[in-house]
Design a protein around this motif. Structure first.
Motif, short mmCIF file in Angstrom:
data_model
loop_
_atom_site.label_atom_id
_atom_site.label_comp_id
_atom_site.label_asym_id
_atom_site.label_seq_id
_atom_site.Cartn_x
_atom_site.Cartn_y
_atom_site.Cartn_z
N ASN A 27 4.96 -34.72 37.46
CA ASN A 27 4.96 -33.94 36.22
C ASN A 27 6.38 -33.40 35.99
OD1 ASN A 27 4.59 -32.26 34.08
ND2 ASN A 27 3.05 -30.96 35.05
N LYS A 28 7.23 -34.16 35.32
CA LYS A 28 8.64 -33.84 35.13
C LYS A 28 8.86 -32.76 34.07
CE LYS A 28 10.31 -37.24 37.72
NZ LYS A 28 10.55 -36.99 39.08
N ASP A 29 7.86 -32.48 33.25
CA ASP A 29 8.04 -31.55 32.14
C ASP A 29 7.72 -30.10 32.48
OD1 ASP A 29 8.84 -33.60 30.47
OD2 ASP A 29 6.77 -34.09 29.92
N ASN A 30 7.24 -29.85 33.65
CA ASN A 30 6.81 -28.50 34.00
C ASN A 30 8.04 -27.65 34.34
OD1 ASN A 30 5.70 -26.19 35.12
ND2 ASN A 30 3.99 -27.31 36.01
N ALA A 31 8.36 -26.68 33.46
CA ALA A 31 9.55 -25.84 33.62
C ALA A 31 9.47 -24.99 34.88
CB ALA A 31 9.74 -24.96 32.40
N SER A 32 8.27 -24.55 35.24
CA SER A 32 8.16 -23.71 36.43
C SER A 32 8.41 -24.52 37.71
CB SER A 32 6.81 -23.02 36.50
OG SER A 32 5.77 -23.96 36.55
N ASN A 33 8.14 -25.82 37.67
CA ASN A 33 8.46 -26.67 38.82
C ASN A 33 9.97 -26.68 39.04
OD1 ASN A 33 5.79 -27.34 39.01
ND2 ASN A 33 6.00 -29.39 38.15
N LYS A 34 10.70 -26.83 37.98
CA LYS A 34 12.17 -26.87 38.08
C LYS A 34 12.70 -25.51 38.49
CE LYS A 34 12.38 -30.59 34.75
NZ LYS A 34 12.65 -30.99 33.40
N HIS A 35 12.06 -24.44 38.01
CA HIS A 35 12.49 -23.09 38.34
C HIS A 35 12.37 -22.83 39.84
CE1 HIS A 35 13.05 -18.78 38.12
NE2 HIS A 35 11.89 -18.61 38.75
N ILE A 36 11.27 -23.20 40.44
CA ILE A 36 11.06 -22.97 41.87
C ILE A 36 12.06 -23.79 42.69
CG2 ILE A 36 9.27 -24.69 42.35
CD1 ILE A 36 8.93 -21.21 43.66
N ASP A 37 12.37 -25.00 42.25
CA ASP A 37 13.37 -25.82 42.94
C ASP A 37 14.75 -25.16 42.89
OD1 ASP A 37 11.52 -27.74 43.60
OD2 ASP A 37 12.09 -29.13 42.00
N ARG A 38 15.13 -24.67 41.70
CA ARG A 38 16.43 -24.00 41.54
C ARG A 38 16.50 -22.74 42.40
NH1 ARG A 38 15.54 -25.23 36.21
NH2 ARG A 38 14.95 -23.08 35.75
N MET A 39 15.41 -21.97 42.41
CA MET A 39 15.38 -20.75 43.20
C MET A 39 15.57 -21.06 44.68
SD MET A 39 12.74 -17.73 42.12
CE MET A 39 11.44 -18.29 43.12
N ALA A 40 14.90 -22.08 45.17
CA ALA A 40 15.00 -22.45 46.58
C ALA A 40 16.42 -22.91 46.92
CB ALA A 40 13.99 -23.55 46.91
N PHE A 41 16.99 -23.76 46.09
CA PHE A 41 18.33 -24.29 46.34
C PHE A 41 19.39 -23.19 46.22
CE2 PHE A 41 22.24 -26.49 45.10
CZ PHE A 41 22.37 -27.34 46.18
N ASN A 42 19.30 -22.37 45.16
CA ASN A 42 20.28 -21.31 44.95
C ASN A 42 20.26 -20.27 46.07
OD1 ASN A 42 21.34 -22.39 42.64
ND2 ASN A 42 20.05 -21.20 41.27
N THR A 43 19.10 -20.02 46.63
CA THR A 43 19.00 -19.06 47.74
C THR A 43 19.85 -19.52 48.91
OG1 THR A 43 16.83 -18.27 47.09
CG2 THR A 43 17.43 -17.99 49.40
N ILE A 44 19.81 -20.80 49.21
CA ILE A 44 20.59 -21.33 50.33
C ILE A 44 22.09 -21.11 50.07
CG2 ILE A 44 21.21 -23.40 51.64
CD1 ILE A 44 18.36 -24.45 50.85
N ILE A 45 22.55 -21.51 48.90
CA ILE A 45 23.98 -21.42 48.58
C ILE A 45 24.42 -19.98 48.38
CG2 ILE A 45 25.77 -22.14 46.94
CD1 ILE A 45 24.52 -24.47 48.54
N GLN A 46 23.78 -19.28 47.45
CA GLN A 46 24.20 -17.91 47.11
C GLN A 46 23.90 -16.93 48.23
OE1 GLN A 46 22.23 -17.39 43.34
NE2 GLN A 46 23.91 -18.35 42.21
N GLY A 47 22.79 -17.12 48.92
CA GLY A 47 22.46 -16.23 50.03
C GLY A 47 23.46 -16.36 51.16
N THR A 48 23.85 -17.58 51.49
CA THR A 48 24.85 -17.80 52.54
C THR A 48 26.19 -17.22 52.12
OG1 THR A 48 23.68 -19.76 53.33
CG2 THR A 48 26.02 -19.55 53.93
N ALA A 49 26.59 -17.43 50.87
CA ALA A 49 27.86 -16.88 50.37
C ALA A 49 27.84 -15.35 50.45
CB ALA A 49 28.10 -17.33 48.93
N SER A 50 26.73 -14.76 50.10
CA SER A 50 26.59 -13.30 50.17
C SER A 50 26.73 -12.81 51.61
CB SER A 50 25.24 -12.90 49.60
OG SER A 50 25.00 -11.53 49.80
N GLU A 51 26.13 -13.51 52.54
CA GLU A 51 26.23 -13.12 53.95
C GLU A 51 27.65 -13.24 54.47
OE1 GLU A 51 21.67 -14.34 55.17
OE2 GLU A 51 23.25 -15.84 55.30
N ILE A 52 28.36 -14.27 54.06
CA ILE A 52 29.76 -14.45 54.48
C ILE A 52 30.60 -13.28 53.96
CG2 ILE A 52 31.83 -15.86 54.17
CD1 ILE A 52 29.91 -18.33 54.18
N LEU A 53 30.38 -12.91 52.69
CA LEU A 53 31.13 -11.79 52.11
C LEU A 53 30.81 -10.49 52.84
CD1 LEU A 53 33.16 -10.93 49.99
CD2 LEU A 53 31.26 -10.57 48.42
#
Length: 128
Positions: A27-53
């Motif tokens: 189901n490629k059209d489900n916006a909430s599917n894409k939202h949860i993917d972005r949240m998961a991926f961004n947490t790894i990148i932004q969370g790690t950057a925050s910890e380094i800072l």
């Protein structure tokens, strides 16, 4: 999707307990599917950057105390740190700040650090 959380490089976990975390990828059209993917991926990148800072901030603070540097970290804005530094020790304080910001990462490459000096945030009229 298997564990219900994502994790930063340093092991901090963020639970993703949305009802559709185990969505149907067909189901490629489900916006909430894409939202949860972005949240998961961004947490790894932004969370790690925050910890380094945060690690850099602690090291800078400890170095200032140890070396009796008349400087004060007054705020953090995203990935920027703002300091009040006496003009007479600007070069010494900047050396400490840059060193800790470049080397607080657990990765082999040094991080690139830019800095500006001014009488107020946004002013960079001071000559290095």
């Amino acid at each position: 999707k298997k564990t219900g959380y994502t994790e930063t490089y340093f092991g901090r976990k963020r639970r993703l307990s949305m009802p559709n975390i185990n969505y149907n990828p067909a189901n490629k059209d489900n916006a909430s599917n894409k939202h949860i993917d972005r949240m998961a991926f961004n947490t790894i990148i932004q969370g790690t950057a925050s910890e380094i800072l945060k690690l850099a901030m602690i090291k800078i603070h400890n170095s200032f105390k140890k070396e009796k540097i008349d400087a004060e970290m007054i705020m953090q804005v995203h990935d920027e740190l703002v300091f009040y530094i006496s003009e007479s020790i600007i070069n010494q304080a900047i050396g400490i700040i840059i060193d800790h910001m470049e080397t607080s990462s657990p990765f082999s490459e040094k991080l690139k650090v830019d800095f500006k000096i001014g009488k107020y945030w946004g002013d960079n009229s001071y000559k290095k």
